[in-house]
Design a protein around this motif. Structure first.
Motif, PDB file in Angstrom:
ATOM      1  N   THR A  21       0.846  -1.194   0.000  1.00 39.19           N
ATOM      2  CA  THR A  21       0.000   0.000   0.000  1.00 39.19           C
ATOM      3  C   THR A  21       0.879   1.241   0.000  1.00 39.19           C
ATOM      4  OG1 THR A  21      -0.090   0.002   2.419  1.00 39.19           O
ATOM      5  CG2 THR A  21      -1.858  -1.167   1.240  1.00 39.19           C
ATOM      6  N   CYS A  22       0.257   2.383  -0.135  1.00 33.68           N
ATOM      7  CA  CYS A  22       0.965   3.667  -0.114  1.00 33.68           C
ATOM      8  C   CYS A  22       1.730   3.807   1.198  1.00 33.68           C
ATOM      9  CB  CYS A  22      -0.046   4.800  -0.263  1.00 33.68           C
ATOM     10  SG  CYS A  22       0.692   6.451  -0.128  1.00 33.68           S
ATOM     11  N   PRO A  23       2.963   4.295   1.161  1.00 32.63           N
ATOM     12  CA  PRO A  23       3.775   4.419   2.385  1.00 32.63           C
ATOM     13  C   PRO A  23       3.211   5.414   3.401  1.00 32.63           C
ATOM     14  CG  PRO A  23       4.888   5.444   0.531  1.00 32.63           C
ATOM     15  CD  PRO A  23       3.742   4.695  -0.044  1.00 32.63           C
ATOM     16  N   ILE A  24       2.319   6.291   2.982  1.00 32.47           N
ATOM     17  CA  ILE A  24       1.679   7.200   3.935  1.00 32.47           C
ATOM     18  C   ILE A  24       0.707   6.382   4.783  1.00 32.47           C
ATOM     19  CG2 ILE A  24       0.215   9.230   4.210  1.00 32.47           C
ATOM     20  CD1 ILE A  24       1.292  10.242   1.561  1.00 32.47           C
ATOM     21  N   SER A  25       0.861   6.402   6.079  1.00 34.30           N
ATOM     22  CA  SER A  25       0.147   5.506   6.980  1.00 34.30           C
ATOM     23  C   SER A  25      -1.366   5.545   6.834  1.00 34.30           C
ATOM     24  CB  SER A  25       0.532   5.813   8.430  1.00 34.30           C
ATOM     25  OG  SER A  25       0.239   7.161   8.745  1.00 34.30           O
ATOM     26  N   GLU A  26      -1.954   6.733   6.650  1.00 36.18           N
ATOM     27  CA  GLU A  26      -3.410   6.821   6.577  1.00 36.18           C
ATOM     28  C   GLU A  26      -3.976   6.541   5.189  1.00 36.18           C
ATOM     29  OE1 GLU A  26      -1.489  10.911   6.700  1.00 36.18           O
ATOM     30  OE2 GLU A  26      -1.487   9.132   7.966  1.00 36.18           O
ATOM     31  N   CYS A  27      -3.100   6.279   4.226  1.00 35.42           N
ATOM     32  CA  CYS A  27      -3.558   5.985   2.866  1.00 35.42           C
ATOM     33  C   CYS A  27      -3.441   4.489   2.595  1.00 35.42           C
ATOM     34  CB  CYS A  27      -2.724   6.761   1.845  1.00 35.42           C
ATOM     35  SG  CYS A  27      -3.215   6.455   0.129  1.00 35.42           S
ATOM     36  N   ARG A  28      -4.568   3.863   2.190  1.00 36.43           N
ATOM     37  CA  ARG A  28      -4.593   2.426   1.937  1.00 36.43           C
ATOM     38  C   ARG A  28      -4.583   2.074   0.453  1.00 36.43           C
ATOM     39  NH1 ARG A  28      -2.311   0.898   5.746  1.00 36.43           N
ATOM     40  NH2 ARG A  28      -2.932  -1.237   5.200  1.00 36.43           N
ATOM     41  N   ALA A  29      -4.322   3.055  -0.385  1.00 37.26           N
ATOM     42  CA  ALA A  29      -4.321   2.817  -1.829  1.00 37.26           C
ATOM     43  C   ALA A  29      -3.166   1.887  -2.211  1.00 37.26           C
ATOM     44  CB  ALA A  29      -4.198   4.134  -2.572  1.00 37.26           C
ATOM     45  N   GLN A  30      -3.412   0.993  -3.181  1.00 35.77           N
ATOM     46  CA  GLN A  30      -2.394   0.057  -3.642  1.00 35.77           C
ATOM     47  C   GLN A  30      -1.891   0.481  -5.024  1.00 35.77           C
ATOM     48  OE1 GLN A  30      -4.666  -3.707  -3.226  1.00 35.77           O
ATOM     49  NE2 GLN A  30      -3.075  -4.308  -1.779  1.00 35.77           N
ATOM     50  N   PRO A  31      -0.577   0.487  -5.219  1.00 40.31           N
ATOM     51  CA  PRO A  31      -0.017   0.866  -6.522  1.00 40.31           C
ATOM     52  C   PRO A  31      -0.400  -0.152  -7.587  1.00 40.31           C
ATOM     53  CG  PRO A  31       1.701  -0.038  -5.110  1.00 40.31           C
ATOM     54  CD  PRO A  31       0.492   0.126  -4.248  1.00 40.31           C
ATOM     55  N   THR A  32      -0.762   0.305  -8.758  1.00 40.50           N
ATOM     56  CA  THR A  32      -1.143  -0.586  -9.853  1.00 40.50           C
ATOM     57  C   THR A  32       0.096  -1.138 -10.544  1.00 40.50           C
ATOM     58  OG1 THR A  32      -1.203   1.189 -11.475  1.00 40.50           O
ATOM     59  CG2 THR A  32      -3.229   0.771 -10.219  1.00 40.50           C
ATOM     60  N   THR A  33      -0.123  -2.160 -11.363  1.00 39.64           N
ATOM     61  CA  THR A  33       0.985  -2.749 -12.119  1.00 39.64           C
ATOM     62  C   THR A  33       1.610  -1.731 -13.057  1.00 39.64           C
ATOM     63  OG1 THR A  33      -0.014  -4.955 -12.035  1.00 39.64           O
ATOM     64  CG2 THR A  33       1.600  -4.559 -13.763  1.00 39.64           C
ATOM     65  N   ALA A  34       0.753  -0.938 -13.715  1.00 43.42           N
ATOM     66  CA  ALA A  34       1.253   0.080 -14.646  1.00 43.42           C
ATOM     67  C   ALA A  34       2.121   1.097 -13.915  1.00 43.42           C
ATOM     68  CB  ALA A  34       0.074   0.774 -15.330  1.00 43.42           C
ATOM     69  N   PHE A  35       1.694   1.490 -12.714  1.00 44.89           N
ATOM     70  CA  PHE A  35       2.455   2.466 -11.927  1.00 44.89           C
ATOM     71  C   PHE A  35       3.808   1.894 -11.524  1.00 44.89           C
ATOM     72  CE2 PHE A  35       3.650   4.247  -7.775  1.00 44.89           C
ATOM     73  CZ  PHE A  35       3.751   5.591  -8.113  1.00 44.89           C
ATOM     74  N   ILE A  36       3.807   0.640 -11.042  1.00 43.74           N
ATOM     75  CA  ILE A  36       5.056   0.006 -10.593  1.00 43.74           C
ATOM     76  C   ILE A  36       6.040  -0.118 -11.758  1.00 43.74           C
ATOM     77  CG2 ILE A  36       6.054  -2.153  -9.741  1.00 43.74           C
ATOM     78  CD1 ILE A  36       3.533  -2.535  -8.062  1.00 43.74           C
ATOM     79  N   CYS A  37       5.535  -0.535 -12.917  1.00 44.98           N
ATOM     80  CA  CYS A  37       6.407  -0.702 -14.085  1.00 44.98           C
ATOM     81  C   CYS A  37       6.946   0.634 -14.589  1.00 44.98           C
ATOM     82  CB  CYS A  37       5.647  -1.395 -15.211  1.00 44.98           C
ATOM     83  SG  CYS A  37       5.279  -3.140 -14.850  1.00 44.98           S
ATOM     84  N   SER A  38       6.212   1.703 -14.338  1.00 43.64           N
ATOM     85  CA  SER A  38       6.682   3.029 -14.765  1.00 43.64           C
ATOM     86  C   SER A  38       7.706   3.614 -13.808  1.00 43.64           C
ATOM     87  CB  SER A  38       5.483   3.989 -14.883  1.00 43.64           C
ATOM     88  OG  SER A  38       4.923   4.248 -13.600  1.00 43.64           O
ATOM     89  N   ILE A  39       7.708   3.126 -12.573  1.00 40.19           N
ATOM     90  CA  ILE A  39       8.632   3.643 -11.556  1.00 40.19           C
ATOM     91  C   ILE A  39       9.909   2.815 -11.483  1.00 40.19           C
ATOM     92  CG2 ILE A  39       8.959   4.022  -9.074  1.00 40.19           C
ATOM     93  CD1 ILE A  39       7.203   6.115 -10.368  1.00 40.19           C
TER      94      ILE A  39
END
Length: 243
Positions: A21-39
């Motif tokens: 999930t997002c490293p910000i503690s209060e954020c539970r959003a999960q990075p998508t495959t497209a985002f990970i591959c772009s980073i």
């Protein structure tokens, strides 16, 4: 971006990317495959990420499993419709999908492969969790009062264990022989050795059945059915030794 790249790379290396999930503690959003591959720019890290996704998918699907070949196989198998005799299409290993034992163990049942008995007091337990085999059964044997029975039970276990071990080693010999014959048949000017290869495969299968027949016979107490099983086992062993 450098922070995200380092964070995602670390999660992938630690095999913790699936539920990332997002490293910000209060954020539970999960990075998508497209985002990970772009980073993440490393092809090696991306390959590990893709393997983690595949592994997570297989573990989530109750009808999918990995081939259990102890020598290693990355083939994914579909459990539905796979009964005894169904082999991995990649390595030909035959797995058991009803228990954690690494290979099909017919005629021994799955419970046979987990049920262990103390040679001293006859206490039955599961070797996987070490809990009593029958939790409601209270009359466990008294070791001091059952010395002769325990000694007989230990001798019986040793006899069956030696037979089982012999057949497993004989099976390994047949496998080694088949591999050697295969290498010879690939050489030029050598006639096809199909019959010998088929004989080696038959030896492997027969030794496997004989080994697990020892397990089955050790735990089965039905005298009438065991007479038939012992006769069939003796006949199979006689023909196997001749082969």
């Amino acid at each position: 971006q450098p922070c995200w790249s380092e964070y995602l790379t670390t999660r992938i290396e630690q095999n913790m990317i699936v539920n990332c999930t997002c490293p910000i503690s209060e954020c539970r959003a999960q990075p998508t495959t497209a985002f990970i591959c772009s980073i993440v720019s490393s092809e090696e890290i991306i390959a590990k990420y893709e393997k983690a996704l595949l592994r997570g998918y297989v573990e989530c699907c109750s009808n999918l499993t990995w081939c259990t070949n102890p020598l290693g196989c990355d083939q994914i198998l579909l459990k539905d419709g796979l009964g005894y005799g169904a082999a991995c299409s990649k390595c030909s290993w035959i797995s058991c999908f009803n228990c954690n034992f690494p290979e099909a163990h017919y005629p021994a049942s799955c419970s046979h492969m987990s049920h262990m008995t103390c040679a001293k007091c006859n206490h039955g337990f599961c070797w996987r969790c070490l809990k009593p085999w029958r939790p409601t059964h209270k009359d466990y044997y008294n070791c001091s009062a059952m010395v002769s029975k325990a000694a007989w039970q230990e001798k019986r276990f040793q006899d069956y264990n030696e037979r089982c071990t012999f057949h497993h080693r004989a099976r390994e010999f047949a496998t080694s022989l088949r591999n050697r014959v295969s290498s010879i048949s690939e050489m030029p000017k050598i006639r096809t050795l199909t019959f010998v290869l088929d004989a080696c495969k038959a030896l492997e299968q027969a030794r496997k059945v004989l080994a697990y027949s020892c397990v089955y016979s050790y735990y089965n107490q039905d005298t009438e059915s065991m007479d038939v099983v012992e006769q069939q086992t003796e006949s199979l062993e006689l023909h196997t030794n001749a082969l």
